[in-house]
Design an enzyme around this catalytic site. Structure first.
Site, mmCIF file in Angstrom:
data_model
loop_
_atom_site.group_PDB
_atom_site.id
_atom_site.type_symbol
_atom_site.label_atom_id
_atom_site.label_comp_id
_atom_site.label_asym_id
_atom_site.label_seq_id
_atom_site.Cartn_x
_atom_site.Cartn_y
_atom_site.Cartn_z
ATOM 1 N N HIS A 135 0.915 -1.093 -0.020
ATOM 2 C CA HIS A 135 0.183 0.014 -0.154
ATOM 3 C C HIS A 135 0.805 1.465 0.004
ATOM 4 O O HIS A 135 0.606 2.251 -0.786
ATOM 5 C CB HIS A 135 -0.754 -0.100 1.337
ATOM 6 N N GLU B 75 -5.657 -15.196 -17.097
ATOM 7 C CA GLU B 75 -4.526 -15.121 -16.197
ATOM 8 C C GLU B 75 -3.871 -16.582 -15.686
ATOM 9 O O GLU B 75 -3.201 -16.335 -14.484
ATOM 10 C CB GLU B 75 -5.217 -14.070 -15.026
ATOM 11 N N ASP C 266 -1.311 -11.946 -12.426
ATOM 12 C CA ASP C 266 -1.552 -13.535 -12.042
ATOM 13 C C ASP C 266 -0.910 -14.414 -13.132
ATOM 14 O O ASP C 266 -0.351 -15.429 -12.865
ATOM 15 C CB ASP C 266 -2.940 -13.817 -12.000
ATOM 16 N N CYS D 95 -5.150 -5.835 -18.550
ATOM 17 C CA CYS D 95 -5.348 -5.053 -17.428
ATOM 18 C C CYS D 95 -4.227 -5.213 -16.210
ATOM 19 O O CYS D 95 -4.604 -4.630 -15.340
ATOM 20 C CB CYS D 95 -6.661 -4.955 -17.035
HETATM 21 C C1 PEP Z 1 -4.117 -9.441 -12.778
HETATM 22 O O1 PEP Z 1 -4.015 -10.573 -12.407
HETATM 23 O O2 PEP Z 1 -3.219 -9.046 -13.753
HETATM 24 C C2 PEP Z 1 -5.357 -8.605 -12.608
HETATM 25 C C3 PEP Z 1 -5.428 -7.424 -12.913
HETATM 26 O O3 PEP Z 1 -5.977 -8.900 -11.502
HETATM 27 P P1 PEP Z 1 -5.380 -8.462 -9.911
HETATM 28 O O4 PEP Z 1 -4.440 -7.924 -10.028
HETATM 29 O O5 PEP Z 1 -6.741 -7.829 -9.250
HETATM 30 O O6 PEP Z 1 -5.803 -10.147 -9.541
HETATM 31 MG MG MG Z 2 -5.582 -11.258 -11.431
#
Ligand code: PEP
Ligand code: MG
Length: 585
Positions: free
Chosen positions: A197, A440, A464, A511
């Protein structure tokens, strides 16, 4: 004599200033017996310290600048909740009464007990919560000892002109927020990781920061001149004039660059050869929407819905979720809103779901869409809320961490059923709502052709995808150095997903954090990616790279990179790609 040290650069920028060493370790606590007749006032002393700590946190929360990631307010809320927990609010007062000890001693004993409980936990995420407990207890302890907190001391303006670089073993997001108000030039911590954080907040607030810098305090004295580079993680102690001049120049260039980036707000993201690129925002709280508007972004490529479910004992109702999604789509005037169904189960447990306790390996367990499919109390209200909200704008539904086609079919059946129900209830929704999947897991990436035929869009979650492909726990500091988006296997999986999306005519976005790291923008464009979703604070830098990229130059270079199975060669070709000049090819 000048010394160079290294940590992890977590927030970009150069800072020059004097070291300000924050207290290392815990203060010494004296134990003494409190006579009977003073027990009540000793308890009052404890409860009033507790109340002051609460007021401080509330004040801090209200001073969070607009545009700062919602995770920061979540973080302060979590500390406020801890203050209310009986382990902190009541247990020490019982000790004061029964053991007739002073408040500081009671609190110290309680801290030792809690820290031990957390240290013995197997779950790495829960182990990190130990630091939160420590921070909350320290805040109360300092009030009891009638010490000003370190950060408050800093608030007293000393010499206005002295830039200070904070050096601490660890810092909370709350500390960093206070430093922001005090014009602190930079931050060094001995512990901490790029996804903490505090690191997220330092980035949001543009405070150059280096974390994980080992035993840096051993080499430093208070007031010693320091230079830090938040890009490379370098720390220079006591540099000569020439080095100082060099870094002052770099710092000026960095500032000029930030000013220039702010001007890109209203510019469309197109490559030099006029190919439009969609830059979208990752959003968690509605505050993040202000931040995305500030950088000229209208579309949300990832709306993480987890926060609606965290820090509470019950589940949010369909109505509450609907109101939330509707408020978001209204704030962005009906532009693109990609709502991801609930992704919890590893680092974000919720008390209302009993299944979540005790998994041996939660990252491979009942998380994300698996959890939702097993608990229809989670999935159905969320599907209905998303469908209902789709009547108000361009809403897409995105499924996290799918690993098999069967999961897709199951969710689609539920969606069809809920559409039927809404129709018979005469409730409006967008019948053509687009349903997509996050890619992912390596399995999903390798079967991207199947997913591309069944879904309306795909979004690559690199955080992920890298964790699962390279077998690296993304929350474990010890293996962080292996977490590499340039690993040939990662690039090949990403490319495969983009190609299958193109083949079956559906959009593919990314993303994960890789999409918001401008070092990878050219390569990803060369690989065919045209939709990037990221933290709003990264968007202008990525846009800048898009504007300076010629696809006819980067595409063949990306092709070369994808051919190589060798990590070193990939790195070399990657450096070449990033240094190619669009004006001279
Ligand atoms: C990811 O895994 O890249 C993702 C965008 O999801 P999170 O970071 O929320 O697991
Ligand atoms: Mg993810």
């Amino acid at each position: 004599m000048s010394i160079m040290l290294h940590g992890i650069g977590v927030a970009k920028g150069i800072a020059l200033g004097q070291a300000y060493l924050m207290e290392h370790g815990q203060p010494d606590i004296a134990e003494y017996t409190v006579p009977d007749y003073l027990i009540d006032s000793e308890i009052d002393r404890y409860t009033s310290a507790l109340e002051t700590a609460r007021e401080q946190l509330i004040e801090l929360r209200s001073s969070v600048p607009v545009g700062v990631s919602g995770e920061v307010t979540d973080f302060i809320d979590a500390h406020l909740l801890m203050l209310e927990d009986s382990a902190i609010s009541r247990a020490p007062t019982k000790m004061i009464r029964h053991q007739q000890c002073n408040a500081e001693w009671a609190l110290k004993q309680q801290r030792d007990t809690l820290v031990q409980v957390f240290e013995e936990m197997d779950d790495p995420y829960l182990r990190t919560r130990k630091d939160d407990i420590d921070h909350v207890i320290n805040r109360i302890m300092k009030l009891l000892l009638q010490q000003e907190t370190d950060t408050q001391e800093l608030m007293e303006p000393e010499e206005e002109s002295t830039a200070r670089i904070i050096v601490a073993d660890n810092l909370t997001a709350a500390d960093i927020l206070q430093f922001h108000h005090q014009n602190v030039a930079g931050i060094i911590t001995e512990h901490g990781a790029p996804n903490s954080h505090s690191a997220i907040l330092a980035r949001s607030l543009h405070i150059p920061a280096v974390m994980g810098a080992g035993n840096v305090h051993r080499y430093l004295r208070d007031g010693e001149p320091l230079i830090i580079n938040g890009d490379s993680g370098m720390i220079l102690i006591d540099s000569d004039e020439k080095t100082i001049d060099y870094y002052q120049n770099l710092q000026n260039n960095h500032k000029l660059r930030q000013d220039a980036l702010a001007k890109l707000r209203s510019q469309a993201a197109v490559t030099r050869d006029n190919t439009p690129v969609s830059l979208q925002a990752n959003v968690e709280l509605q505050d993040d929407i202000t931040a995305m508007h500030q950088v000229g972004c209208n579309d949300i490529g990832l709306y993480r819905t987890e926060f609606l479910f965290l820090n509470r004992d019950d589940l949010p109702t369909e109505e509450e979720q609907y109101e939330n999604y509707k408020a978001v789509i209204e704030k962005i005037d009906g532009a693109l809103l990609t709502i991801r169904t609930l992704d919890i189960g590893t680092d974000k447990p919720i008390p209302a779901i009993a299944d979540m306790e005790g998994a041996d390996n939660p990252a491979l367990g009942l998380r994300a869409i698996r959890l939702s499919l097993k608990n229809l109390d989670l999935l159905i209200p969320q599907i209905r809320a998303i469908l209902r909200a789709s009547a108000h704008g361009n809403i897409r539904m995105m499924l996290p961490m799918v690993s098999s086609m069967q999961e897709i079919t199951q969710v689609q059946n539920h969606i069809t059923q809920e559409k039927k129900n809404l129709r018979s209830e005469k409730v409006d929704f967008d019948d053509a709502i687009k349903i997509g999947a996050m890619i992912e897991t390596p399995g999903a990436a390798l079967s991207a052709d199947g997913f591309a035929q069944k879904m309306d869009f795909l979004s690559i979650g690199t955080n992920d995808l890298i964790q699962y492909t390279l077998a690296i726990d993304r929350t474990d500091d010890q293996v962080n150095y292996l977490f590499d988006p340039l690993h040939p296997s990662i690039l090949r999986l990403i490319h495969r997903v983009i190609q299958e999306g193109n083949k079956y005519g559906i959009p593919v976005s990314m993303c994960g954090e890789m999409a918001g790291d401008d070092r990878y923008t050219r390569l990803l464009l060369g690989m065919g990616l045209r939709e990037f979703s990221m933290n709003p604070s990264a968007l202008s830098e990525v846009k800048q790279v898009v504007l300076n990229t010629r696809l006819d130059i980067v595409e063949p270079q990306a092709e070369q990179i994808l051919k190589s199975p060798f990590h070193n060669e990939v790195r070399r070709l990657f450096e070449q790609l990033n240094s190619s000049n669009p004006d001279h090819e």
